[in-house]
Design an enzyme around this catalytic site. Structure first.
Site, short mmCIF file in Angstrom:
data_model
loop_
_atom_site.label_atom_id
_atom_site.label_comp_id
_atom_site.label_asym_id
_atom_site.label_seq_id
_atom_site.Cartn_x
_atom_site.Cartn_y
_atom_site.Cartn_z
N ARG A 85 3.80 3.90 12.06
CA ARG A 85 2.32 3.56 12.30
C ARG A 85 1.56 4.86 13.00
O ARG A 85 2.05 4.90 14.09
CB ARG A 85 2.15 2.38 13.05
CG ARG A 85 0.69 1.85 12.92
CD ARG A 85 0.30 1.37 11.88
NE ARG A 85 0.74 0.06 11.41
CZ ARG A 85 0.53 -0.40 10.13
NH1 ARG A 85 -0.05 0.00 9.26
NH2 ARG A 85 1.17 -1.63 9.88
N CYS A 141 0.79 -1.07 0.12
CA CYS A 141 0.09 -0.08 0.02
C CYS A 141 0.83 1.18 0.02
O CYS A 141 0.64 2.24 -0.78
CB CYS A 141 -0.75 0.09 1.26
SG CYS A 141 -0.19 -0.60 2.71
N HIS A 160 -3.29 6.41 4.25
CA HIS A 160 -1.82 6.60 4.71
C HIS A 160 -1.44 7.90 4.25
O HIS A 160 -1.91 8.23 3.20
CB HIS A 160 -0.94 5.69 4.03
CG HIS A 160 -1.29 4.07 4.58
ND1 HIS A 160 -1.71 3.85 5.64
CD2 HIS A 160 -0.32 3.03 4.07
CE1 HIS A 160 -1.94 2.43 5.76
NE2 HIS A 160 -0.80 1.99 4.78
N1 LIG Z 1 -4.48 -3.61 4.59
C1 LIG Z 1 -3.82 -2.95 3.70
O1 LIG Z 1 -3.64 -1.95 3.59
C2 LIG Z 1 -3.14 -3.70 2.48
C3 LIG Z 1 -2.75 -3.32 1.39
C4 LIG Z 1 -1.88 -4.09 0.47
C5 LIG Z 1 -2.08 -5.28 0.17
N2 LIG Z 1 -2.76 -6.00 1.52
C6 LIG Z 1 -2.79 -7.59 1.50
O2 LIG Z 1 -4.13 -8.00 1.39
C7 LIG Z 1 -4.29 -9.17 2.15
C8 LIG Z 1 -5.25 -9.12 3.31
O3 LIG Z 1 -4.82 -8.18 4.04
P1 LIG Z 1 -5.97 -7.45 4.86
O4 LIG Z 1 -5.36 -6.17 5.42
O5 LIG Z 1 -7.44 -7.14 4.34
O6 LIG Z 1 -6.02 -8.31 6.31
P2 LIG Z 1 -7.23 -8.57 7.27
O7 LIG Z 1 -7.76 -7.36 7.52
O8 LIG Z 1 -6.52 -9.10 8.20
O9 LIG Z 1 -8.35 -9.56 6.50
C9 LIG Z 1 -8.03 -10.81 6.05
C10 LIG Z 1 -9.20 -11.63 5.60
O10 LIG Z 1 -8.80 -12.79 4.98
C11 LIG Z 1 -9.71 -13.88 5.65
N3 LIG Z 1 -9.00 -14.94 5.65
C12 LIG Z 1 -7.95 -15.56 6.37
N4 LIG Z 1 -7.62 -16.52 5.99
C13 LIG Z 1 -8.55 -17.19 5.14
C14 LIG Z 1 -8.76 -18.48 4.71
N5 LIG Z 1 -7.69 -19.44 4.97
N6 LIG Z 1 -9.61 -18.59 3.74
C15 LIG Z 1 -10.59 -17.67 3.65
N7 LIG Z 1 -10.39 -16.36 4.21
C16 LIG Z 1 -9.34 -16.19 5.05
C17 LIG Z 1 -10.27 -13.41 6.80
O11 LIG Z 1 -11.19 -13.93 7.24
P3 LIG Z 1 -11.72 -14.10 8.72
O12 LIG Z 1 -11.86 -12.71 9.55
O13 LIG Z 1 -12.97 -14.85 8.72
O14 LIG Z 1 -10.53 -14.99 9.57
C18 LIG Z 1 -10.10 -11.72 6.59
O15 LIG Z 1 -11.51 -11.45 6.18
C19 LIG Z 1 -2.84 -9.42 2.86
O16 LIG Z 1 -2.26 -10.46 1.79
C20 LIG Z 1 -2.21 -8.22 2.82
O17 LIG Z 1 -0.67 -8.14 2.70
C21 LIG Z 1 -3.34 -5.20 2.60
#
Ligand SMILES: NC(=O)c1ccc[n+]([C@@H]2O[C@H](COP(=O)([O-])OP(=O)(O)OC[C@H]3O[C@@H](n4cnc5c(N)ncnc54)[C@H](OP(=O)(O)O)[C@@H]3O)[C@@H](O)[C@H]2O)c1
Length: 270
Positions: free
Chosen positions: A154, A45, A161
């Site tokens: 952070r 991001c 951001h």
């Molecule tokens: N947040 C950011 O700013 C950002 C920016 C760029 C890239 N990313 C990338 O985006 C991805 C997700 O990040 P996030 O920030 O959205 O994380 P997050 O808020 O922790 O959300 C992760 C989601 O994935 C689900 N999940 C986890 N394990 C799973 C599985 N085995 N099968 C199905 N669903 C599953 C979780 O569901 P439950 O809640 O039901 O466990 C949750 O809804 C990561 O790879 C991260 O590196 C994030």
């Protein structure tokens, strides 16, 4: 999914630096998507909003060195960090000495605080987030000679951001030329004009973007840029500030835009 014939666009960090995997921000390096592309990575991001700003300036004046400090919202870590901050706030309003927090998320409570610690540490003292900004930026812009000196922090913001960016260029760009270049760049909105009649009676006050701006529908998909100034300590230097939604342009929106790019190029059919 790939074996079943799908083209995959990955939002995680595992494959971003693999030389065989294109790492794409559609406004910056759409040429990286080819008919061979079956797996594409979407950048970190903080990298996405950084390259959106650096790329047009690099094209206009060739960037030599960048010093960037981030002000990253808690949602960049994921939903658990978002919920943890919301839990901390009522406790912090009662007493800053007794704020419980989830130590598996951040190293300290983040309500009314700032932590110079995003992602894990590397042996040389930088954090992985900082190194992602260096290496992913060089890969996307396609120039390993751009030197980037990062500090990732952070802050107690839920979504959005901010980045303070100092840029040294080979050729001179005045602040107004940089403003013109950025105003013409896709996906960027410059918010940097005189803010006359402000209640603080400051005749020189200017407008600038803040993380809460990205809640507005007209701004939510853009990288907002302000505080564009010449750096008087460098022969050719600029300072600026940018803000973007880490969950939209910094993640999901960029993935969708990569999908749209693949459709536009005829690499996949809707
Ligand atoms: N947040 C950011 O700013 C950002 C920016 C760029 C890239 N990313 C990338 O985006 C991805 C997700 O990040 P996030 O920030 O959205 O994380 P997050 O808020 O922790 O959300 C992760 C989601 O994935 C689900 N999940 C986890 N394990 C799973 C599985 N085995 N099968 C199905 N669903 C599953 C979780 O569901 P439950 O809640 O039901 O466990 C949750 O809804 C990561 O790879 C991260 O590196 C994030």
């Amino acid at each position: 999914a790939q074996e079943a014939g799908a083209v995959c666009i990955d939002n995680g960090s595992d494959f971003r630096l693999d030389p065989a995997i294109p790492l794409i921000v559609p406004e910056v390096n759409p040429e990286a998507a080819t008919s061979e592309s079956r797996f594409i990575a979407s950048p970190n991001c903080s990298t996405i909003q950084l390259v959106m700003v650096l790329h047009p300036l690099h094209q206009a004046a060739r960037i030599r060195r960048v010093v960037v400090s981030t002000y990253q919202s808690v949602s960049g870590w994921g939903v658990r960090a978002y919920e943890d901050l919301l839990n901390q706030i009522p406790q912090a309003l009662k007493s800053l000495n007794k704020v419980s927090f989830d130590p598996t998320v951040f190293s300290s409570s983040v309500a009314f605080n700032c932590l110079p610690h995003v992602d894990k540490f590397t042996p040389d003292g930088y954090t992985k987030e900082e190194m992602k900004m260096v290496l992913e930026t060089q890969k996307i812009i396609g120039d390993e000679n751009i030197n980037i000196s990062p500090t990732a922090v952070r802050v107690p913001v839920l979504v959005g951001h901010g980045e303070s960016i100092n840029i040294e260029t080979e050729n001179r760009l005045s602040a107004s030329q940089a403003q013109e270049v950025l105003s013409a760049a896709p996906g960027i909105l410059v918010m940097d004009e005189l803010n006359k009649d402000n209640p603080r009676h400051d005749p020189l006050e200017r407008t600038y973007p803040v993380p809460l701006d990205i809640r507005k529908p007209e701004y939510q998909d853009l990288v907002l840029v302000g505080r564009i100034r010449e750096d008087s300590t460098l022969k050719n230097g600029l300072n600026l500030w940018c803000v973007a939604d880490n969950l939209r342009k910094g993640a999901a929106l960029n993935v969708v835009q990569v999908g749209e790019l693949l459709i536009k190029k005829g690499i996949i059919r809707p």
